[in-house]
Design a protein around this motif. Sequence first.
Motif, PDB file in Angstrom:
ATOM      1  N   SER A   1      -8.588  -2.797   3.742  1.00 44.94           N
ATOM      2  CA  SER A   1      -9.096  -4.140   3.694  1.00 44.94           C
ATOM      3  C   SER A   1      -8.176  -5.208   4.460  1.00 44.94           C
ATOM      4  O   SER A   1      -7.203  -5.004   4.214  1.00 44.94           O
ATOM      5  N   PRO A   2      -8.902  -5.902   5.290  1.00 39.11           N
ATOM      6  CA  PRO A   2      -8.107  -6.990   5.841  1.00 39.11           C
ATOM      7  C   PRO A   2      -7.737  -8.203   5.173  1.00 39.11           C
ATOM      8  O   PRO A   2      -6.793  -9.110   5.433  1.00 39.11           O
ATOM      9  N   THR A   3      -8.101  -8.163   3.937  1.00 38.76           N
ATOM     10  CA  THR A   3      -7.917  -9.382   2.975  1.00 38.76           C
ATOM     11  C   THR A   3      -7.324  -9.015   1.712  1.00 38.76           C
ATOM     12  O   THR A   3      -6.800 -10.056   0.907  1.00 38.76           O
ATOM     13  N   MET A   4      -7.263  -7.708   1.193  1.00 39.12           N
ATOM     14  CA  MET A   4      -6.753  -7.449  -0.157  1.00 39.12           C
ATOM     15  C   MET A   4      -5.882  -6.276  -0.003  1.00 39.12           C
ATOM     16  O   MET A   4      -6.040  -5.235   0.896  1.00 39.12           O
ATOM     17  N   GLY A   5      -4.611  -6.431  -0.557  1.00 39.01           N
ATOM     18  CA  GLY A   5      -3.603  -5.439  -0.743  1.00 39.01           C
ATOM     19  C   GLY A   5      -3.265  -5.018  -2.147  1.00 39.01           C
ATOM     20  O   GLY A   5      -3.300  -6.106  -2.662  1.00 39.01           O
ATOM     21  N   ALA A   6      -3.590  -3.734  -2.636  1.00 37.77           N
ATOM     22  CA  ALA A   6      -3.221  -3.416  -4.000  1.00 37.77           C
ATOM     23  C   ALA A   6      -1.929  -2.936  -4.405  1.00 37.77           C
ATOM     24  O   ALA A   6      -1.412  -1.929  -3.608  1.00 37.77           O
ATOM     25  N   LEU A   7      -1.232  -3.283  -5.332  1.00 40.59           N
ATOM     26  CA  LEU A   7       0.117  -2.867  -5.554  1.00 40.59           C
ATOM     27  C   LEU A   7       0.065  -2.178  -6.951  1.00 40.59           C
ATOM     28  O   LEU A   7      -0.284  -2.917  -7.941  1.00 40.59           O
ATOM     29  N   TYR A   8       0.052  -1.025  -7.003  1.00 41.62           N
ATOM     30  CA  TYR A   8       0.050  -0.072  -8.441  1.00 41.62           C
ATOM     31  C   TYR A   8       1.388   0.034  -8.872  1.00 41.62           C
ATOM     32  O   TYR A   8       2.267   0.727  -8.316  1.00 41.62           O
ATOM     33  N   LEU A   9       1.658  -0.369 -10.224  1.00 40.69           N
ATOM     34  CA  LEU A   9       2.877  -0.316 -10.954  1.00 40.69           C
ATOM     35  C   LEU A   9       2.607   0.264 -12.108  1.00 40.69           C
ATOM     36  O   LEU A   9       1.746  -0.005 -12.953  1.00 40.69           O
ATOM     37  N   CYS A  10       3.641   1.237 -12.495  1.00 43.18           N
ATOM     38  CA  CYS A  10       3.638   1.708 -13.867  1.00 43.18           C
ATOM     39  C   CYS A  10       4.713   0.944 -14.854  1.00 43.18           C
ATOM     40  O   CYS A  10       5.751   0.831 -14.361  1.00 43.18           O
ATOM     41  N   ALA A  11       4.059   0.103 -15.747  1.00 45.01           N
ATOM     42  CA  ALA A  11       5.090  -1.205 -16.307  1.00 45.01           C
ATOM     43  C   ALA A  11       5.279  -0.778 -17.684  1.00 45.01           C
ATOM     44  O   ALA A  11       5.708  -1.383 -18.352  1.00 45.01           O
ATOM     45  N   GLY A  12       5.017   0.435 -17.997  1.00 44.02           N
ATOM     46  CA  GLY A  12       5.482   0.850 -19.434  1.00 44.02           C
ATOM     47  C   GLY A  12       6.790   1.233 -19.627  1.00 44.02           C
ATOM     48  O   GLY A  12       7.089   2.134 -20.798  1.00 44.02           O
ATOM     49  N   VAL A  13       7.666   1.124 -18.810  1.00 36.68           N
ATOM     50  CA  VAL A  13       9.125   1.401 -19.178  1.00 36.68           C
ATOM     51  C   VAL A  13      10.006   0.835 -19.919  1.00 36.68           C
ATOM     52  O   VAL A  13      11.196   0.889 -20.290  1.00 36.68           O
TER      53      VAL A  13
ATOM     54  N   ARG B   1       0.756  -1.122   0.019  1.00 34.96           N
ATOM     55  CA  ARG B   1      -0.052  -0.086  -0.024  1.00 34.96           C
ATOM     56  C   ARG B   1       0.932   1.167  -0.122  1.00 34.96           C
ATOM     57  O   ARG B   1       0.453   2.185  -0.693  1.00 34.96           O
ATOM     58  N   GLU B   2       2.093   1.203   0.743  1.00 36.62           N
ATOM     59  CA  GLU B   2       2.861   2.393   0.787  1.00 36.62           C
ATOM     60  C   GLU B   2       3.519   2.528  -0.715  1.00 36.62           C
ATOM     61  O   GLU B   2       3.708   3.611  -1.089  1.00 36.62           O
ATOM     62  N   ILE B   3       3.647   1.577  -1.578  1.00 34.22           N
ATOM     63  CA  ILE B   3       4.455   1.447  -2.792  1.00 34.22           C
ATOM     64  C   ILE B   3       3.263   2.198  -3.574  1.00 34.22           C
ATOM     65  O   ILE B   3       3.740   2.986  -4.554  1.00 34.22           O
ATOM     66  N   SER B   4       2.042   1.504  -3.222  1.00 34.45           N
ATOM     67  CA  SER B   4       1.139   2.328  -4.147  1.00 34.45           C
ATOM     68  C   SER B   4       0.956   3.745  -4.242  1.00 34.45           C
ATOM     69  O   SER B   4       0.836   4.106  -4.833  1.00 34.45           O
ATOM     70  N   LYS B   5       0.801   3.894  -2.922  1.00 33.71           N
ATOM     71  CA  LYS B   5       0.501   5.476  -2.570  1.00 33.71           C
ATOM     72  C   LYS B   5       1.821   6.351  -3.229  1.00 33.71           C
ATOM     73  O   LYS B   5       1.497   7.496  -3.450  1.00 33.71           O
ATOM     74  N   SER B   6       2.924   5.914  -2.885  1.00 33.82           N
ATOM     75  CA  SER B   6       4.242   6.463  -3.404  1.00 33.82           C
ATOM     76  C   SER B   6       4.149   6.856  -4.942  1.00 33.82           C
ATOM     77  O   SER B   6       4.263   7.586  -5.525  1.00 33.82           O
ATOM     78  N   ASN B   7       3.795   5.722  -5.525  1.00 28.39           N
ATOM     79  CA  ASN B   7       3.987   5.570  -7.230  1.00 28.39           C
ATOM     80  C   ASN B   7       2.545   6.617  -7.539  1.00 28.39           C
ATOM     81  O   ASN B   7       2.697   7.379  -8.317  1.00 28.39           O
ATOM     82  N   ILE B   8       1.430   6.559  -7.002  1.00 34.15           N
ATOM     83  CA  ILE B   8       0.312   7.486  -7.187  1.00 34.15           C
ATOM     84  C   ILE B   8       0.760   8.842  -6.980  1.00 34.15           C
ATOM     85  O   ILE B   8       0.169   9.716  -7.777  1.00 34.15           O
TER      86      ILE B   8
ATOM     87  N   LEU C   1      -1.255  -3.056 -13.114  1.00 34.62           N
ATOM     88  CA  LEU C   1      -0.255  -2.735 -14.012  1.00 34.62           C
ATOM     89  C   LEU C   1      -0.726  -1.860 -15.163  1.00 34.62           C
ATOM     90  O   LEU C   1      -1.752  -2.058 -15.926  1.00 34.62           O
ATOM     91  N   ASP C   2      -0.132  -0.601 -14.973  1.00 31.74           N
ATOM     92  CA  ASP C   2      -0.677   0.691 -15.768  1.00 31.74           C
ATOM     93  C   ASP C   2       0.460   0.724 -16.664  1.00 31.74           C
ATOM     94  O   ASP C   2       1.591   0.563 -16.699  1.00 31.74           O
ATOM     95  N   ASP C   3      -0.137   1.302 -17.948  1.00 29.60           N
ATOM     96  CA  ASP C   3       0.640   1.537 -19.148  1.00 29.60           C
ATOM     97  C   ASP C   3       1.705   0.553 -19.692  1.00 29.60           C
ATOM     98  O   ASP C   3       2.755   0.741 -19.938  1.00 29.60           O
ATOM     99  N   ILE C   4       1.123  -0.640 -19.476  1.00 25.32           N
ATOM    100  CA  ILE C   4       1.961  -1.955 -20.087  1.00 25.32           C
ATOM    101  C   ILE C   4       1.982  -1.729 -21.607  1.00 25.32           C
ATOM    102  O   ILE C   4       1.358  -1.441 -22.249  1.00 25.32           O
ATOM    103  N   ASP C   5       3.393  -2.035 -22.061  1.00 26.98           N
ATOM    104  CA  ASP C   5       3.578  -2.006 -23.616  1.00 26.98           C
ATOM    105  C   ASP C   5       3.252  -3.545 -24.027  1.00 26.98           C
ATOM    106  O   ASP C   5       4.025  -4.453 -23.746  1.00 26.98           O
ATOM    107  N   PRO C   6       2.340  -3.697 -24.755  1.00 24.51           N
ATOM    108  CA  PRO C   6       1.900  -4.921 -25.293  1.00 24.51           C
ATOM    109  C   PRO C   6       3.195  -5.543 -25.979  1.00 24.51           C
ATOM    110  O   PRO C   6       3.185  -6.708 -26.379  1.00 24.51           O
ATOM    111  N   GLY C   7       3.998  -4.746 -26.827  1.00 21.11           N
ATOM    112  CA  GLY C   7       4.833  -5.234 -27.576  1.00 21.11           C
ATOM    113  C   GLY C   7       6.154  -5.407 -26.941  1.00 21.11           C
ATOM    114  O   GLY C   7       7.197  -5.957 -27.665  1.00 21.11           O
TER     115      GLY C   7
END
Length: 813
Positions: A267-279, A197-204, A323-329
């Motif tokens: 949430s006690p059961t879910m943790g969300a990890l937001y990553l910009c994967a388009g690099v 959650r801290e990683i997601s907060k920082s990335n956002i 995963l945000d901004d992922i490059d399909p190629g």
Amino acid sequence: MRSFISMLPIVGNITHWPLGRKRLTMTITKLTEAPTEADLNARLDAAIKHALPWLGSESVRRETKFKVQIGRASVPIKNDSGSHEARADVLLYFGDTPLAVFELKRQDLNLSLNDEKQGLSYAKLLSPSPPLVVITNGADVRILETHTGSPWVPETPSEQALRDLLDNASKVAKGELKEAIHTLMHDSPAVWMAAVREISKSNIEALSGSWEDSLCPFVRGWILPRNATDVIEKQALAGQRVSLLVGAPLSGKSNVLREVCLRTMVSPTMGALYLCAGVGSGIFQTLADALNQALSWPVTPSEARNWLIQISNQNQQKLLVLLDDIDPGDSTSRRELEELLSDTFGQGLFVAIAVHESGSEQLCRSKNMLSQSLIGMKAKVITLTSLSDEEFKSAQDSLAKRHMLFTTGAQYSAEMREPWVIRAVSAHVQARASHLSKEAFASLPPMLSLRLIAEARTRFESPELIRYYQAIASALLADAQDRDRRAPLLLESLHTYVVRRLTLGDYLPSEEINRLVSLGFVRPAIQSDEPVLYVRLPELVASELSKKISKEIAKLLRNGIPEAAELLINAAQHLPLGDIVAAQSVMDCMADTGTFPYDLIVTLLDLKPTERPVQPGTKFGLDFPGVGYVMVDYLEGGKVKFKANGEIITADVSEVDFGAVIENAHPWTILSHLVNRLAATRTDGDGVIVMAPYLIKEIGDSELLLRRPGQTLDSRRAPMHDLQGGAVVCHHAGFLEQITYSTYEYLAYEGRGADALINEVIDLDSPFLLSRVHIALQEITTLSEDHLSQWAVETLETKVGPALAKHIDGVCE
């Protein structure tokens, strides 16, 4: 009467928020709440006395709740009295100095190596670090040195021995710190959930800015609720392994992922990890970088992968990797994504991928394009389109909390269903709205207008940025003239600024295109098997397009008015925001040449819109959100054939229900934007003509609906009343057409000075013109300026209202 203050939206400068690196800091925060439970106190008293019998009780105090700070992640350490382990984790102090992490287990449970590892990890991650870890079940006792993990065996157990130990306590080595984090990140759900959650907060946060920071996808402190968020959460809880969030550029995909993070934050059961994967470095490398940066946990991509494997095989908690901004190629990201869906990873892992429509197709097909990929077989697609009625209502509620309200009719505007438009028109208004009283609200426009371009020119003044967008505008115009483009790309280009990379290469060298990509101004993708670039900052694109078209108009006006009119109409038909671009081109031409193109205005006005019924044999191509390219074929016998994605569906309707199409509407929609911008007068055989009231009377008398239809069924709806000779917009519906909004602006500016125009409208007795004037006056009655609102009320009650009632009595209550 509710107060409204009319304001014009503007947007400000671009701000970049780079991710910062911080050293690991560990702090202890007291969280004990008095009184603690009596039974826990009693057990702790007995256990401490048994483990450290030579330590005077007056020298020791304890904290039954504390938290450790792992990088930027604050992790509370709580007593698990309700779990099967029944472990109590306590921090003991000797005076004011941390002495030991004290772990008290249930009496019937044996002490284990895992107990030692967890206790040592807590101790190493505290600053200052307590030198001892004590583990006991009330009978057995283990006392370990934090630094070495070895049993503490002093020559003579005493308070003096403790003082010597505290004096000689060493700092925890870097390698031991990594091991401590490793232990808790693998074995403690409370720790890893707080960490992700801290990683997601920082990335956002790094991607967040003010309302005016258009290149930042997130507005700090505000979010647009979307139904897709619910769908993602439900699919994750139902055991789905992967979901594809598919939508056009600027449709709000990133904000949906952000909303998932916010809604699962506690949430006690879910943790969300937001990553910009388009690099382009791969998913596991991106994850490793995030863990290192946020937690000071230096792991390799392989170690990050192994961590995901272990977390995914836990039973009670679920990790949502967004995963945000992922490059399909990108072959590395694609290979690692398919590995995430393999049986190596357990059911505790859910992956959501935000991707453009063409990228979704690429991900779901195998490399040979002949079969489905693993992603295609396992993924469920969530399509993100323009805001639905429910979502638009949520947007209204969210903005109302910030003292901003849409003008009536915005709910029927195609543009106002786009997230980027809502943000653009709210940008300046929110700054002033935040200072309004509780009863006052700032009004947001019901549709886009020439103000959008005026604000863009105020905000974006960098010569280098303007040079780039001039090249983009040239490439877009070149593409617009190419009718050989494949139908899906051609149709998408009618409502989205998308340019073929090959075309832009004629105006910018490859290295500068790559720089635009790296700066986020354009996003690469594949559409209709061609490399394309989706352009951000649509308002700046529109501004530069109008400048280029204005220069062409100036040249054509020297030789022939019809050619100039045709150029404007083509721009309105084939470019996103085309009516606004064309109207601004006229304004720019006037400014550049210093002349008023009266003959051009008359030529456009003479091109009156018409309506014709759809006949059998007619074919339409549509870019339908969530479906893609749809071919519609009207057949004999009242049948309609729809073809999309290789499937054909035939519907039986009567030919009467085929409907009608409005042709040649663009000349009048262009002029609708110019009503209050053409201040000139003209003397002809009938006397002096003042352009604004003249255009209001001529265009406002149209029996047809003068607006560009939206991309969704919701925004295509229009509450209309059929009358003899045509149809009128319901006078309760608000502003659906630019000509009506321009009429409102004119009347609100002139006030009682517009009485002459009102009298002419009454004399003309056109239900179509009366209806439009009625809508404009109704809005003026809500303004905070008493002299205007009172005049509007009087005019409605004594003149326009009774005149309109003669036409619509029995039609609209």
